[in-house]
Design a protein around this motif. Sequence first.
Motif, PDB file in Angstrom:
ATOM      1  N   HIS A 169      22.371  63.479  45.068  1.00 42.95           N
ATOM      2  CA  HIS A 169      22.487  62.844  43.752  1.00 42.95           C
ATOM      3  C   HIS A 169      21.679  63.603  42.685  1.00 42.95           C
ATOM      4  CE1 HIS A 169      23.786  58.583  45.259  1.00 42.95           C
ATOM      5  NE2 HIS A 169      24.621  59.550  45.618  1.00 42.95           N
ATOM      6  N   ILE A 170      21.016  64.687  43.078  1.00 34.89           N
ATOM      7  CA  ILE A 170      20.173  65.446  42.144  1.00 34.89           C
ATOM      8  C   ILE A 170      20.764  66.832  41.930  1.00 34.89           C
ATOM      9  CG2 ILE A 170      17.846  66.269  41.619  1.00 34.89           C
ATOM     10  CD1 ILE A 170      16.831  64.266  43.780  1.00 34.89           C
ATOM     11  N   VAL A 172      21.358  60.899  34.376  1.00 34.13           N
ATOM     12  CA  VAL A 172      20.054  60.955  33.715  1.00 34.13           C
ATOM     13  C   VAL A 172      19.694  62.429  33.621  1.00 34.13           C
ATOM     14  CG1 VAL A 172      17.591  60.414  33.919  1.00 34.13           C
ATOM     15  CG2 VAL A 172      19.296  58.723  34.632  1.00 34.13           C
ATOM     16  N   VAL A 173      19.350  62.899  32.435  1.00 36.30           N
ATOM     17  CA  VAL A 173      18.967  64.306  32.239  1.00 36.30           C
ATOM     18  C   VAL A 173      17.468  64.364  31.985  1.00 36.30           C
ATOM     19  CG1 VAL A 173      19.279  66.394  30.864  1.00 36.30           C
ATOM     20  CG2 VAL A 173      21.237  64.891  31.307  1.00 36.30           C
ATOM     21  N   VAL A 174      16.735  64.998  32.901  1.00 37.02           N
ATOM     22  CA  VAL A 174      15.278  65.140  32.769  1.00 37.02           C
ATOM     23  C   VAL A 174      14.975  66.559  32.307  1.00 37.02           C
ATOM     24  CG1 VAL A 174      13.051  64.943  33.932  1.00 37.02           C
ATOM     25  CG2 VAL A 174      14.959  63.475  34.643  1.00 37.02           C
ATOM     26  N   ARG A 203      25.155  72.578  28.484  1.00 37.08           N
ATOM     27  CA  ARG A 203      25.499  72.732  29.894  1.00 37.08           C
ATOM     28  C   ARG A 203      25.779  71.377  30.557  1.00 37.08           C
ATOM     29  NH1 ARG A 203      24.523  77.091  32.829  1.00 37.08           N
ATOM     30  NH2 ARG A 203      23.490  75.920  34.491  1.00 37.08           N
ATOM     31  N   ALA A 204      25.081  70.328  30.121  1.00 36.08           N
ATOM     32  CA  ALA A 204      25.377  68.989  30.645  1.00 36.08           C
ATOM     33  C   ALA A 204      26.836  68.630  30.383  1.00 36.08           C
ATOM     34  CB  ALA A 204      24.454  67.954  30.004  1.00 36.08           C
ATOM     35  N   ILE A 213      21.180  62.500  38.743  1.00 35.05           N
ATOM     36  CA  ILE A 213      20.114  63.054  37.909  1.00 35.05           C
ATOM     37  C   ILE A 213      20.341  64.557  37.753  1.00 35.05           C
ATOM     38  CG2 ILE A 213      17.623  63.436  37.641  1.00 35.05           C
ATOM     39  CD1 ILE A 213      17.094  61.040  39.411  1.00 35.05           C
ATOM     40  N   ILE A 214      20.235  65.043  36.535  1.00 35.40           N
ATOM     41  CA  ILE A 214      20.238  66.486  36.281  1.00 35.40           C
ATOM     42  C   ILE A 214      18.811  66.895  35.942  1.00 35.40           C
ATOM     43  CG2 ILE A 214      21.088  68.373  34.831  1.00 35.40           C
ATOM     44  CD1 ILE A 214      23.584  66.638  34.254  1.00 35.40           C
TER      45      ILE A 214
END
Length: 228
Positions: A125-126, A59-61, A141-142, A95-96
């Motif tokens: 996990h973050i 998940v990218v926030v 970058r992701a 999560i990113i």
Amino acid sequence: MKQKRKRWSRWLKLLLILIFAGILTAGGINWFMIHQSKKDIETARQLALEQKGKKADAVVVLGAKVRKDGSMCLMLKERVDLGIQAYKQGLADRIIMSGDHGAEGYDEVSTMKAYAIKQGIPSEHIFKDNAGFSTYETMYRARDVFKAKSIVVVTQKYHLYRAVYDAKALGLEVKGISCDKAVYKGDKARKFREAIARIKDFGYTAVKPKPKYLGKAVPVSGNGNTTD
């Protein structure tokens, strides 16, 4: 004198034609980007049912303003809350947190991560993307730093069209979920700026320049604490 007026009249007509063509082009790019992205924007619940247990890599926030007192603005809090919800619903188990940490004393991503840990997300996990200075750079970058192939992007809907478009243009498998629970101050100006940003990213995704910062790979399959 007559010739001068005719010349000015021709220049004025040409200027009006160029302005009109620019408006049409800008509108066309915005329409195209929204049209290409909207089918990949869903609610977290819809996406959970659709995926049937299949997880994305992350998940990218996307980041937003952190106040001087270290608290998140409402817009950012809503993004992080929805990112946490997506994680807990099983859309991904990483999560990113991507945002601006380009200056000493201003750190969006650490604030985002600390808040998520308090909500019960394991620190490992973050992942912190400290150089997510733009939507395009975050998606690049992701893919290249965090080695994600499939992502779920979290932001407000007006911003999500561009985020999803950028990710797809860079070869990522992507779904977007939007958080629009509030009417934000300065919303009209923000949406106007976003319309301009879509034109900019349309160009970026055509040329695909490298971000200012890349650095060594930190795969999301590993431990997020390595980004601390």
